[in-house]
Design an enzyme around this catalytic site. Sequence first.
Site, PDB file in Angstrom:
ATOM      1  N   GLU A 267      -5.310  -5.294  10.237  1.00 20.53           N
ATOM      2  CA  GLU A 267      -4.346  -4.286  10.631  1.00 20.53           C
ATOM      3  C   GLU A 267      -4.739  -3.542  11.550  1.00 20.53           C
ATOM      4  O   GLU A 267      -5.959  -2.108  12.468  1.00 20.53           O
ATOM      5  CB  GLU A 267      -4.491  -2.976   9.101  1.00 20.53           C
ATOM      6  CG  GLU A 267      -4.885  -3.348   8.257  1.00 20.53           C
ATOM      7  CD  GLU A 267      -4.051  -2.210   6.880  1.00 20.53           C
ATOM      8  OE1 GLU A 267      -1.955  -2.721   6.759  1.00 20.53           O
ATOM      9  OE2 GLU A 267      -4.675  -1.467   6.969  1.00 20.53           O
TER      10      GLU A 267
ATOM     11  N   ASN B 258       1.241  -1.271  -0.175  1.00 27.21           N
ATOM     12  CA  ASN B 258       0.211  -0.205  -0.159  1.00 27.21           C
ATOM     13  C   ASN B 258       0.855   0.762  -0.335  1.00 27.21           C
ATOM     14  O   ASN B 258       1.450   1.374   0.612  1.00 27.21           O
ATOM     15  CB  ASN B 258      -0.967   0.177   1.134  1.00 27.21           C
ATOM     16  CG  ASN B 258      -1.805   1.151   1.784  1.00 27.21           C
ATOM     17  OD1 ASN B 258      -1.241   1.486   0.696  1.00 27.21           O
ATOM     18  ND2 ASN B 258      -2.372   1.241   2.386  1.00 27.21           N
ATOM     19  N   TRP B 259       0.669   1.757  -1.327  1.00 29.41           N
ATOM     20  CA  TRP B 259       1.790   2.590  -1.373  1.00 29.41           C
ATOM     21  C   TRP B 259       1.524   4.406  -0.632  1.00 29.41           C
ATOM     22  O   TRP B 259       1.916   5.004  -0.442  1.00 29.41           O
ATOM     23  CB  TRP B 259       2.398   3.488  -2.476  1.00 29.41           C
ATOM     24  CG  TRP B 259       3.415   2.472  -2.995  1.00 29.41           C
ATOM     25  CD1 TRP B 259       4.091   1.385  -2.662  1.00 29.41           C
ATOM     26  CD2 TRP B 259       4.417   2.519  -4.476  1.00 29.41           C
ATOM     27  NE1 TRP B 259       5.384   0.350  -3.667  1.00 29.41           N
ATOM     28  CE2 TRP B 259       5.133   1.591  -4.182  1.00 29.41           C
ATOM     29  CE3 TRP B 259       4.167   3.889  -5.143  1.00 29.41           C
ATOM     30  CZ2 TRP B 259       6.406   1.807  -4.838  1.00 29.41           C
ATOM     31  CZ3 TRP B 259       5.469   3.602  -6.373  1.00 29.41           C
ATOM     32  CH2 TRP B 259       6.843   2.440  -6.443  1.00 29.41           C
ATOM     33  N   LYS B 260       0.111   3.976  -0.062  1.00 30.78           N
ATOM     34  CA  LYS B 260      -0.417   5.475   0.100  1.00 30.78           C
ATOM     35  C   LYS B 260      -0.223   6.610  -0.270  1.00 30.78           C
ATOM     36  O   LYS B 260      -0.480   6.880  -1.628  1.00 30.78           O
ATOM     37  CB  LYS B 260       0.274   5.565   1.833  1.00 30.78           C
ATOM     38  CG  LYS B 260       0.077   4.578   2.728  1.00 30.78           C
ATOM     39  CD  LYS B 260       0.122   4.265   3.895  1.00 30.78           C
ATOM     40  CE  LYS B 260       0.296   3.059   5.021  1.00 30.78           C
ATOM     41  NZ  LYS B 260       0.100   3.539   6.146  1.00 30.78           N
TER      42      LYS B 260
ATOM     43  N   GLU C  71      -6.694   4.771   8.032  1.00 26.47           N
ATOM     44  CA  GLU C  71      -6.738   6.306   7.437  1.00 26.47           C
ATOM     45  C   GLU C  71      -7.517   6.472   7.207  1.00 26.47           C
ATOM     46  O   GLU C  71      -7.821   7.998   7.102  1.00 26.47           O
ATOM     47  CB  GLU C  71      -4.979   6.272   7.076  1.00 26.47           C
ATOM     48  CG  GLU C  71      -3.839   6.003   7.866  1.00 26.47           C
ATOM     49  CD  GLU C  71      -2.481   5.523   6.764  1.00 26.47           C
ATOM     50  OE1 GLU C  71      -2.676   5.784   5.219  1.00 26.47           O
ATOM     51  OE2 GLU C  71      -2.258   5.011   7.874  1.00 26.47           O
TER      52      GLU C  71
ATOM     53  N   HIS D  84      -9.448   1.345   4.732  1.00 28.18           N
ATOM     54  CA  HIS D  84      -8.172   1.623   5.580  1.00 28.18           C
ATOM     55  C   HIS D  84      -8.469   2.826   7.042  1.00 28.18           C
ATOM     56  O   HIS D  84      -9.360   3.175   7.009  1.00 28.18           O
ATOM     57  CB  HIS D  84      -7.505   1.708   4.825  1.00 28.18           C
ATOM     58  CG  HIS D  84      -5.716   2.208   5.067  1.00 28.18           C
ATOM     59  ND1 HIS D  84      -5.244   2.432   6.014  1.00 28.18           N
ATOM     60  CD2 HIS D  84      -4.826   0.905   4.951  1.00 28.18           C
ATOM     61  CE1 HIS D  84      -4.254   2.466   6.631  1.00 28.18           C
ATOM     62  NE2 HIS D  84      -3.178   1.349   5.532  1.00 28.18           N
TER      63      HIS D  84
ATOM     64  N   GLY E 112       3.003  -1.423   4.192  1.00 29.58           N
ATOM     65  CA  GLY E 112       2.509  -0.197   3.909  1.00 29.58           C
ATOM     66  C   GLY E 112       4.086   0.477   3.531  1.00 29.58           C
ATOM     67  O   GLY E 112       4.796   0.274   2.713  1.00 29.58           O
ATOM     68  N   GLY E 113       5.579   0.953   4.481  1.00 32.97           N
ATOM     69  CA  GLY E 113       6.451   1.539   4.715  1.00 32.97           C
ATOM     70  C   GLY E 113       7.522   0.649   3.506  1.00 32.97           C
ATOM     71  O   GLY E 113       7.977   1.779   2.790  1.00 32.97           O
TER      72      GLY E 113
ATOM     73  N   SER F  25       4.063  -2.845  10.107  1.00 37.29           N
ATOM     74  CA  SER F  25       4.949  -2.641  10.424  1.00 37.29           C
ATOM     75  C   SER F  25       5.350  -4.024   9.862  1.00 37.29           C
ATOM     76  O   SER F  25       6.491  -4.489  10.056  1.00 37.29           O
ATOM     77  CB  SER F  25       5.490  -2.061  11.942  1.00 37.29           C
ATOM     78  OG  SER F  25       5.167  -1.121  11.738  1.00 37.29           O
TER      79      SER F  25
ATOM     80  N   GLY G  21       2.983   2.080  10.699  1.00 37.45           N
ATOM     81  CA  GLY G  21       3.917   2.826  10.576  1.00 37.45           C
ATOM     82  C   GLY G  21       4.654   3.350  12.196  1.00 37.45           C
ATOM     83  O   GLY G  21       4.937   4.464  11.733  1.00 37.45           O
TER      84      GLY G  21
END
Length: 254
Positions: A170, A9-11, A99, A97, A237-238, A216, A176
Amino acid sequence: MRKPFMAGNWKMNGTKSTAKEFIDNFSLSAELAEKRQVVICMPFTLLPFWSEYGGEKNPVIEIGAENVYPEPKGAYTGEISVDMLKDTGAAYCIIGHSERREYFSESDEFVNRKMNALLDGGIVPIVCVGETLEEREKGITQQVVGKQIAQSVIASAGEKDLSGIVVAYEPIWAIGTGKTATSEQAEEVCAFIRSELDRCISTAAADSIRILYGGSMKPANVDELMSKPNIDGGLVGGASLNAADFSRIAAFEE
Ligand code: 13P
């Protein structure tokens, strides 16, 4: 057998040049590419480029979006429909998600509308659920996740074929933060989600729906997380922004 599913997920990250660098550097052996599904979910702006350049250069990576609007068309300034996503070559779409739930006040009902629209249009929804740290500390994780699953997914049982969807657990406190859930904590909630799918939809659906862990996930913890029977993949993510790290994650050791 559920095919392992590793999604990035590149956000709100990435331009054509970073996408190109990733496509040029991601690699997975032909043998593993047969056995695993690899997806990058990206900002809308990158989908047409990735579909064309990536489709040619590194077709092992399938592409997905990070959001969709549930109406087919009309006066919804700034929104993107299922048909528009299909037009770019996207085959998956993240919905629900944390966010989006937090910053854009998206409810379970709205997530459910998006899931139904995606299923009608033939795009695979990746439905995210998860609890906050406060909820975990209060001991209400199952209540919170159970309600999200009931209202965003199970609400459509009977009307839609849910066997092809993907669910991502999640825990918000692990997103993150560098703080990963232990594999036991992740397995416990993923197993609970599967038991709810079994109880409220069908055993066949519960057996075929892939349940991912997200929060993470990285090269250092992927093997341990993937050793658990109810964790079928990751939503990353990251670490998905780096081709070498995501290559290693996709090549987790069984
Ligand atoms: P991180 O892997 O950066 O914790 O993000 C997880 C996530 O939110 C994926 O959707």
